[in-house]
Design a protein around this motif. Structure first.
Motif, PDB file in Angstrom:
ATOM      1  N   HIS A  23       0.852  -1.191   0.000  1.00 66.32           N
ATOM      2  CA  HIS A  23       0.000   0.000   0.000  1.00 66.32           C
ATOM      3  C   HIS A  23       0.890   1.244   0.000  1.00 66.32           C
ATOM      4  CE1 HIS A  23      -3.894   1.858   0.512  1.00 66.32           C
ATOM      5  NE2 HIS A  23      -3.339   2.719   1.326  1.00 66.32           N
ATOM      6  N   ARG A  24       0.444   2.288  -0.680  1.00 69.68           N
ATOM      7  CA  ARG A  24       1.191   3.543  -0.707  1.00 69.68           C
ATOM      8  C   ARG A  24       0.377   4.631  -0.040  1.00 69.68           C
ATOM      9  NH1 ARG A  24       5.240   3.265  -4.765  1.00 69.68           N
ATOM     10  NH2 ARG A  24       5.509   5.506  -4.919  1.00 69.68           N
ATOM     11  N   THR A  25       0.993   5.315   0.886  1.00 75.25           N
ATOM     12  CA  THR A  25       0.361   6.431   1.566  1.00 75.25           C
ATOM     13  C   THR A  25       1.109   7.696   1.177  1.00 75.25           C
ATOM     14  OG1 THR A  25      -0.349   5.085   3.446  1.00 75.25           O
ATOM     15  CG2 THR A  25      -0.107   7.435   3.841  1.00 75.25           C
ATOM     16  N   CYS A  95      -4.228   7.466   6.601  1.00 70.86           N
ATOM     17  CA  CYS A  95      -3.863   7.495   5.187  1.00 70.86           C
ATOM     18  C   CYS A  95      -4.943   8.226   4.385  1.00 70.86           C
ATOM     19  CB  CYS A  95      -3.695   6.063   4.670  1.00 70.86           C
ATOM     20  SG  CYS A  95      -3.341   6.007   2.904  1.00 70.86           S
ATOM     21  N   CYS A  97      -5.530   8.331   1.203  1.00 73.55           N
ATOM     22  CA  CYS A  97      -5.906   7.825  -0.117  1.00 73.55           C
ATOM     23  C   CYS A  97      -7.397   7.471  -0.150  1.00 73.55           C
ATOM     24  CB  CYS A  97      -5.038   6.627  -0.518  1.00 73.55           C
ATOM     25  SG  CYS A  97      -5.593   5.053   0.124  1.00 73.55           S
ATOM     26  N   CYS A 100      -8.501   4.125   1.628  1.00 77.76           N
ATOM     27  CA  CYS A 100      -8.538   4.155   3.091  1.00 77.76           C
ATOM     28  C   CYS A 100      -9.655   5.065   3.587  1.00 77.76           C
ATOM     29  CB  CYS A 100      -7.197   4.611   3.643  1.00 77.76           C
ATOM     30  SG  CYS A 100      -5.887   3.406   3.362  1.00 77.76           S
TER      31      CYS A 100
HETATM   32 ZN   LIG Z   1      -4.418   4.337   1.957  1.00 81.53          ZN
END
Ligand SMILES: [Zn+2]
Ligand SMILES: [Zn+2]
Length: 110
Positions: A23-25, A95, A97, A100
């Motif tokens: 996952h990228r935050t 997060c 995104c 999330c």
């Molecule tokens: Zn996220």
């Protein structure tokens, strides 16, 4: 709780955390600066904000990022603030995104 594998953000307008579950935050650097919960930025007993966002320059960036044990990062900011500690847990739980945010919106508040 996953751990970040990579943290990219020195001198950049955005700070990216890549977690071990891929996952990228991505936080805007200034948003993360404003999120600081240290004793200079938030009143310890009441939780009242002490930091005036107007005092944080729009182009604030991280000058130095280091790990604190196995649970947090310490960021030194270009506005001179250097007491901020950000736990992995809060970084992941907040997060920004879309995925999330949607998950947080779905979580029941009963
Ligand atoms: Zn996220
Ligand atoms: Zn602070």
């Amino acid at each position: 709780m996953p751990l970040p594998q990579e943290i990219i953000g020195l001198g950049r307008p955005e700070i990216t955390l890549v977690w071990e579950d891929e996952h990228r935050t991505v936080y805007r650097a200034r948003d993360l600066r404003l999120r600081c919960r240290c004793a200079h930025c938030v009143e310890e007993t009441s939780g009242a904000p002490l930091l005036d966002p107007a005092t944080v320059p729009p182009d604030v960036v991280a000058r130095h990022i280091e790990l604190v044990g196995q649970y947090a990062i310490h960021i030194r900011w270009s506005d001179g603030h250097d007491t901020g500690i950000y736990s992995f847990r809060s970084l992941r739980e907040n997060c920004p995104c879309a995925t999330c945010q949607a998950a947080r919106d779905r979580s029941p508040r009963r």
